[in-house]
Design an enzyme around this catalytic site. Structure first.
Site, PDB file in Angstrom:
ATOM      1  N   LYS A 185      28.479 -63.577  62.530  1.00  0.00           N
ATOM      2  CA  LYS A 185      27.614 -64.019  61.568  1.00  0.00           C
ATOM      3  C   LYS A 185      26.321 -64.621  62.143  1.00  0.00           C
ATOM      4  O   LYS A 185      26.437 -65.469  63.009  1.00  0.00           O
ATOM      5  CB  LYS A 185      27.936 -64.584  60.379  1.00  0.00           C
ATOM      6  N   GLU A 238      29.212 -69.578  52.088  1.00  0.00           N
ATOM      7  CA  GLU A 238      27.761 -70.526  52.201  1.00  0.00           C
ATOM      8  C   GLU A 238      27.385 -71.055  50.857  1.00  0.00           C
ATOM      9  O   GLU A 238      28.006 -70.970  49.724  1.00  0.00           O
ATOM     10  CB  GLU A 238      26.723 -69.327  52.575  1.00  0.00           C
ATOM     11  N   VAL A 280      19.679 -64.409  41.530  1.00  0.00           N
ATOM     12  CA  VAL A 280      19.691 -63.406  40.735  1.00  0.00           C
ATOM     13  C   VAL A 280      20.728 -63.428  39.490  1.00  0.00           C
ATOM     14  O   VAL A 280      20.304 -62.975  38.475  1.00  0.00           O
ATOM     15  CB  VAL A 280      19.758 -62.296  41.506  1.00  0.00           C
ATOM     16  N   ARG A 310      19.485 -72.636  45.572  1.00  0.00           N
ATOM     17  CA  ARG A 310      17.986 -72.034  44.717  1.00  0.00           C
ATOM     18  C   ARG A 310      18.885 -71.507  43.218  1.00  0.00           C
ATOM     19  O   ARG A 310      19.755 -71.557  43.291  1.00  0.00           O
ATOM     20  CB  ARG A 310      17.667 -71.038  45.133  1.00  0.00           C
TER      21      ARG A 310
HETATM   22  P1  ADP Z   1      24.655 -63.524  53.122  1.00  0.00           P
HETATM   23  O1  ADP Z   1      23.989 -64.820  53.394  1.00  0.00           O
HETATM   24  O2  ADP Z   1      23.741 -62.571  54.028  1.00  0.00           O
HETATM   25  O3  ADP Z   1      24.644 -63.192  51.557  1.00  0.00           O
HETATM   26  P2  ADP Z   1      27.428 -64.154  52.906  1.00  0.00           P
HETATM   27  O4  ADP Z   1      27.872 -65.010  53.951  1.00  0.00           O
HETATM   28  O5  ADP Z   1      27.098 -64.942  51.638  1.00  0.00           O
HETATM   29  O6  ADP Z   1      26.050 -63.445  53.711  1.00  0.00           O
HETATM   30  O7  ADP Z   1      28.253 -62.959  52.720  1.00  0.00           O
HETATM   31  C1  ADP Z   1      27.951 -61.777  51.961  1.00  0.00           C
HETATM   32  C2  ADP Z   1      29.138 -60.724  51.897  1.00  0.00           C
HETATM   33  O8  ADP Z   1      29.626 -60.597  52.967  1.00  0.00           O
HETATM   34  C3  ADP Z   1      30.266 -61.440  51.091  1.00  0.00           C
HETATM   35  O9  ADP Z   1      30.169 -61.614  49.662  1.00  0.00           O
HETATM   36  C4  ADP Z   1      31.292 -60.858  51.495  1.00  0.00           C
HETATM   37  O10 ADP Z   1      31.495 -59.505  50.712  1.00  0.00           O
HETATM   38  C5  ADP Z   1      31.047 -60.319  53.131  1.00  0.00           C
HETATM   39  N1  ADP Z   1      31.538 -61.390  54.031  1.00  0.00           N
HETATM   40  C6  ADP Z   1      31.139 -62.513  54.322  1.00  0.00           C
HETATM   41  N2  ADP Z   1      31.892 -62.994  55.209  1.00  0.00           N
HETATM   42  C7  ADP Z   1      33.093 -62.498  55.120  1.00  0.00           C
HETATM   43  C8  ADP Z   1      34.475 -62.575  55.775  1.00  0.00           C
HETATM   44  N3  ADP Z   1      34.580 -63.757  56.594  1.00  0.00           N
HETATM   45  N4  ADP Z   1      35.130 -61.939  55.582  1.00  0.00           N
HETATM   46  C9  ADP Z   1      34.975 -60.652  54.620  1.00  0.00           C
HETATM   47  N5  ADP Z   1      34.069 -60.445  54.141  1.00  0.00           N
HETATM   48  C10 ADP Z   1      33.062 -61.167  54.250  1.00  0.00           C
END
Ligand code: ADP
Length: 448
Positions: A158, A288, A295, A292
């Protein structure tokens, strides 16, 4: 209380904020790009200022122009909405420096949570469970392979600066790792100007469950229940609901308390959302925090009866929270469908254009948050979200039936929308029984 607020956003969220301001007796200043002269938020605000050319970088992200608009119109505070400048610590800082209240958390909290690798480290320190992975940013290539090996494949790489579902790459095995790391870094560099990456175990069938919190300037903090946002396409949410159909009261309270602890670890003030992944065994892991308004906030409003935008404004004005944890008693079930101007037959490609006919649904338990009207022309420069349809019901069966009824009633002509696709999800037996995870939409699309 503030007398005048500048809304530094557009579309449905700008309209949403203006509505609450009006109810609170606060005057509003809209800002708009040259492409948004005829936008609904411009028509609805008491005053409006053009802040530049259509590309966001020249208008909605143009800090000097927005600050000048606030100063020129005498706005005492700025509500950033979501997206654009909402999670920009530099913007929050400039507002404060110019003696304009930023309606959101302190710049330091935005910064702590904004760099996701750093947030992970802080959460580990605060005793918040995180997805197994690297402690912080990854630097040495050797170390990446070692961590991936240790936690086991698949892993997800990520971007620390990532958001909106971008900057994530999955590696199923060690052969894929190097390439995934390389593309994730390159993507992050290109999209966010920051190639920092970290690694997490890729959970196989998680649900996305997030907790809404509110914290005032006096150290009081509460959680307002959860939202299940597992219905996603390409890591972007399409449908959200509360409560999460599989959460027990005990787990809800535990996750709520954890979310409050996460917020307090960064001295959070305002409305925020702590996002977790929940596995089948009831283990939950922080991914995370969004610093803010989100939506999907209306589903929480529908069951708690609390206007989150009003709370944000009161907190920013220095008022203490008017309720305690035990006063928050969610009632019933709420669903939200995001209606995008997109053609689902063509891979959800955006469909800007003129709205020829627009007739939103109504009736008991139906709420529409939208920024469009008949004759309005959707500009091609921004997000394709044009309306949010929210329904409330006593139970899940009722709320789904109501959503189907409302989706069928909704008339938007002139552009393609995601309404038919959303309706098909409402009728999907797995959705109806609540047995979903974050791959649900992908599976539906593959079956077609
Ligand atoms: P963003 O900030 O781009 O929205 P997030 O970290 O919130 O990214 O993750 C968005 C989505 O990605 C999550 O809701 C989930 O569906 C998928 N995701 C993120 N991390 C993982 C993980 N470790 N394992 C499986 N799916 C993940």
């Amino acid at each position: 209380m503030f007398k005048k607020i500048l809304v530094a956003n557009r579309g449905e969220i700008a309209v949403r904020i203006i509505r609450t301001c009006r109810e609170m007796g606060i005057k509003t200043v809209a800002v708009y790009s040259e492409a948004d002269r005829e936008a609904l938020h411009v028509k609805m605000a008491d005053e409006a200022v053009c802040i530049g050319a259509p590309p966001p970088g020249r208008s909605y992200l143009n800090i000097p122009n927005i600050i000048s608009a606030a100063e020129m119109k005498g706005a005492e505070a700025i509500h950033p909405g979501y997206g654009f400048l909402a999670e920009n610590p530099y913007f929050a800082e400039i507002c404060e420096r110019q003696k304009i209240t930023f309606i959101g958390p302190p710049a330091s909290a935005i910064e702590d949570m904004g760099a996701k690798a750093r947030a992970r480290e802080l959460m580990i320190k605060a005793g918040v469970p995180v997805v197994p992975g690297s402690p912080g940013l990854l630097t040495r290539e050797r170390e990446i392979a070692e961590i991936a090996e240790a936690i086991g494949y698949p892993v997800i790489i990520k971007a620390s600066a990532g958001g909106g579902g971008r900057g994530m790459r999955i590696a199923l095995n060690s052969e894929e790792l190097e390439r995934s790391v390389r593309t994730a870094r390159a993507e992050a560099e290109a999209a966010f100007g920051d190639g920092g990456i970290y690694l997490e175990k890729y959970l196989l069938e998680p649900r996305h469950v997030e907790i809404q919190i509110l914290a005032d300037k006096f150290g009081n903090a509460v959680y307002l229940g959860e939202r299940d946002c597992s219905i996603q396409r390409r890591h972007q949410k399409l449908i959200e609901e509360t409560p999460c159909p599989v959460l027990t009261q005990q787990l809800r309270e535990e996750m709520g308390a954890t979310a409050v602890r996460a917020a307090q670890a960064v001295n959070y003030v305002g409305a925020g959302t702590v996002e977790f992944l929940l596995d089948r065994l009831g283990n939950y892991y922080f991914i995370e925090m969004n610093t803010r308004i989100q939506v999907e906030h209306p589903v929480t409003e529908m069951v708690t009866g609390i206007d989150l935008v009003a709370e944000m404004i009161k907190i920013a004005a220095g008022e203490p929270l008017g309720f305690k944890q035990e006063d928050i008693k969610p009632n019933g079930v709420a669903l939200e469908c995001r209606i995008n101007a997109e053609d689902t037959n063509f891979n959800f490609r955006p469909c800007p254009g003129v709205i020829k006919n627009y007739l939103p649904p109504g009736g008991f338990g139906v709420r529409v948050d939208s920024g469009i009207y008949p004759g309005y022309s959707i500009p091609p420069y921004y997000d394709s979200l044009i309306a949010k349809l929210i329904t409330w019901g006593k139970n899940r069966h009722e709320v789904i039936e109501r959503m189907k009824r409302a989706l069928r009633e909704f008339r938007i002509e002139g552009v393609e929308t995601t309404i038919p696709f959303l309706l098909s999800i409402m009728e999907n037996p797995y959705f109806v029984t609540g047995s979903v995870d974050t791959h649900f939409v992908q599976r539906c699309l593959e079956e077609e």
